[in-house]
Write a protein that holds these residues in place. Structure first.
Motif, PDB file in Angstrom:
ATOM      1  N   HIS A 150       0.805  -1.227   0.000  1.00 34.28           N
ATOM      2  CA  HIS A 150       0.000   0.000   0.000  1.00 34.28           C
ATOM      3  C   HIS A 150       0.839   1.280   0.000  1.00 34.28           C
ATOM      4  O   HIS A 150       2.021   1.263   0.309  1.00 34.28           O
ATOM      5  CB  HIS A 150      -0.936   0.013   1.209  1.00 34.28           C
ATOM      6  CG  HIS A 150      -2.046  -0.994   1.111  1.00 34.28           C
ATOM      7  ND1 HIS A 150      -3.122  -0.821   0.265  1.00 34.28           N
ATOM      8  CD2 HIS A 150      -2.234  -2.184   1.726  1.00 34.28           C
ATOM      9  CE1 HIS A 150      -3.942  -1.859   0.385  1.00 34.28           C
ATOM     10  NE2 HIS A 150      -3.424  -2.703   1.257  1.00 34.28           N
ATOM     11  N   GLU A 187       0.177  -0.858  -4.779  1.00 37.49           N
ATOM     12  CA  GLU A 187      -1.255  -0.597  -4.875  1.00 37.49           C
ATOM     13  C   GLU A 187      -1.397   0.826  -4.361  1.00 37.49           C
ATOM     14  O   GLU A 187      -1.389   1.083  -3.154  1.00 37.49           O
ATOM     15  CB  GLU A 187      -2.094  -1.554  -4.020  1.00 37.49           C
ATOM     16  CG  GLU A 187      -3.598  -1.245  -4.167  1.00 37.49           C
ATOM     17  CD  GLU A 187      -4.521  -2.153  -3.361  1.00 37.49           C
ATOM     18  OE1 GLU A 187      -4.037  -2.873  -2.474  1.00 37.49           O
ATOM     19  OE2 GLU A 187      -5.741  -2.113  -3.622  1.00 37.49           O
ATOM     20  N   ASP A 307      -4.995 -10.402  -4.874  1.00 38.34           N
ATOM     21  CA  ASP A 307      -4.986  -9.431  -3.761  1.00 38.34           C
ATOM     22  C   ASP A 307      -4.632 -10.183  -2.473  1.00 38.34           C
ATOM     23  O   ASP A 307      -5.205  -9.935  -1.411  1.00 38.34           O
ATOM     24  CB  ASP A 307      -6.359  -8.741  -3.645  1.00 38.34           C
ATOM     25  CG  ASP A 307      -6.343  -7.481  -2.784  1.00 38.34           C
ATOM     26  OD1 ASP A 307      -5.269  -7.140  -2.257  1.00 38.34           O
ATOM     27  OD2 ASP A 307      -7.413  -6.856  -2.642  1.00 38.34           O
TER      28      ASP A 307
HETATM   29 ZN   LIG Z   1      -7.067  -2.568  -2.045  1.00 39.06          ZN
END
Ligand SMILES: [Zn+2]
Ligand SMILES: [Zn+2]
Length: 351
Positions: A150, A187, A307
Motif C-alpha cells: 500500500h 497498490e 490481492d
Molecule cells: Zn485494495
C-alpha cells in the motif's frame, strides 16, 4: 517417544514409520489452507512460526518430544500436528482443513494464468515477508507475481513512504530467477481528486502500478466518476484495482458498491489500455457480473488478481478464473495469461 520405539525388544530399534507428510510440510500446508479460507491471521501465524521452529531439524531431534515441546514457537496444537505426522499419519487438523477446502475449482482458464499483479507483504498489511510470498508464487507455478504494498496515505495498512518503497527494490529483485520474476509494484491509493498517492517519478520506476480507491467510497456519482476516470487516465497506471469497493461477505461485514458512471470509467480504461482488475477475493468479487460484462463489451483488458495478504491466498485466483470463464472473458483479453515479455511491452506502452 512413540509407542513404536518403546516396543523394542533388544537388537536394532524398529524403523520409524515413513512420513505420509513431513511435519514441516504439514505445518506449512495448514497455514496455507487457513490463509486461503481467510481465518484469523494469528492462527496461520502460529503454524508458520512452528514450521520455522522445526525447519532443518533432523528426524531424531523431531522425535525428542520433551525438547520439542520446550522449543519456542511450538504450542499445543502445533505439537500435536508434529506428533501425528511423526507417527506416519496425516494430522487430523490438516485432514479437516483439506476436507473443508473441498473440490478445487478446475477451470481451463485457470491453467492459462501465468501470474498475478496484486499481492501484499508484511511491509504493509500482509502477513509474511516478501520472500515467502515470492516462494509461494513460485510454488504455484507462476511466471511472475507483483508485490504491490500500500501507499503512504493508507496508514491503517502501514502504507509505504517513498523511502520504504525504494528500500524494497533490491529485495524484490533478489527474489527473481529460475523462470520466476517478482515484480516491484504498488497498490497506490486513488485520492479524492483522482491523483495518485505516491511520487510520480517513483511510480515511473515501478514494474506495476495498481490504482485503487480505499476511502470516501460513498462519494456522489459525478465526482466519483471524475475521480476514477482521472486515475485511469494517468499514464502511470496499469491496473484499476477492485473498482467498486464492495464487500459481499466475510469478517469485515458487507459494503455496497460505489456509485459511478461505469460506462465512462471503463471506456477510459479501454482507451488508455488500463486493465480492469477481476479481484478474486471471495468477499470482494469485484467488479460484479453486470459491470464485468459491460467492461468486456467496451473492449477493456482484465487482470485476474488474488490481492493476497498471505501466501495461502495466492491460490484465490481460482475463483477469479472461474468467474471470468463463466462470463465468457476470452483468455487473450486477460493480461495475466500473457508471458512476462508481453506483459512488459504492455506496461511500457505509449499512452
Ligand atoms: Zn485494495
Ligand atoms: Zn490489495
Amino acid at each position: 517417544m512413540t509407542a513404536r520405539n518403546g516396543a523394542g525388544s533388544g537388537g536394532n530399534p524398529p524403523e520409524p514409520a515413513p512420513f505420509v507428510i513431513h511435519p514441516h510440510e504439514a505445518l506449512v500446508e495448514i497455514a496455507t489452507l487457513l490463509e486461503r479460507e481467510r481465518s484469523s491471521r494469528y492462527k496461520s501465524k502460529a503454524f508458520r512460526a512452528a514450521a520455522d521452529a522445526i525447519a532443518g531439524l533432523a528426524d531424531e531431534q523431531l522425535r525428542d518430544a520433551a525438547s520439542l515441546r520446550r522449543r519456542k514457537g511450538i504450542g499445543d496444537s502445533t505439537f500435536a500436528v508434529i506428533q501425528e505426522a511423526l507417527e506416519g499419519s496425516v494430522p487430523s487438523y490438516l485432514a479437516d482443513l483439506r476436507e473443508r477446502a473441498g473440490v478445487e475449482v478446475a477451470s481451463a482458464l485457470r491453467s492459462a494464468l501465468r501470474g498475478d499483479l496484486h499481492s501484499h507483504s508484511d511491509w504493509s498489511d500482509g502477513l509474511t515477508s516478501l520472500s515467502l510470498m515470492a516462494s509461494a508464487g513460485r510454488a504455484l507455478g507462476h511466471e511472475y507475481l507483483a508485490l504491490t504494498d500500500h501507499s503512504p496515505r493508507l496508514r491503517v495498512a502501514n502504507g509505504l513512504s517513498p523511502e520504504r518503497l525504494r528500500a524494497q527494490r533490491d529485495l524484490v529483485a533478489a527474489e527473481s530467477g529460475g523462470g520466476f520474476t517478482l515484480l516491484w509494484g504498488i497498490e497506490v491509493d486513488i485520492l479524492d481528486d483522482g491523483a495518485l498517492d505516491q511520487e510520480p517519478d517513483l511510480l515511473d520506476e515501478l514494474d506495476i502500478v495498481v490504482a485503487s480507491a480505499h476511502s470516501k467510497l460513498r462519494m456522489e456519482r459525478a465526482p466519483m466518476t471524475r475521480r476514477l476516470v482521472e486515475a485511469v487516465s494517468n499514464r502511470r497506471v496499469d491496473v484499476l484495482g477492485h473498482v467498486t469497493g464492495r464487500l459481499v461477505q466475510g469478517s469485515r461485514g458487507t459494503r455496497p458498491q460505489s456509485t459511478f458512471d461505469a460506462k465512462a470509467v471503463f471506456a477510459a480504461c479501454a482507451a488508455t489500455g488500463v486493465a480492469v482488475e477481476i479481484n478474486s477475493r471471495p468477499e470482494r468479487q469485484d467488479p460484479p457480473d453486470d459491470l464485468l460484462l459491460l467492461a468486456l463489451e467496451l473492449g477493456c483488458l482484465f487482470s485476474i488478481d488474488s490481492d493476497a495478504h498471505a501466501p495461502g491466498q495466492l491460490s484465490l485466483i481460482d475463483h477469479g478464473a472461474e468467474r471470468a470463464e463463466r462470463l465468457g472473458v476470452p483468455a487473450e483479453r486477460i493480461v495475466t495469461t500473457w508471458s512476462l515479455e508481453r506483459l512488459r511491452e504492455w506496461t511500457g506502452r505509449e499512452r
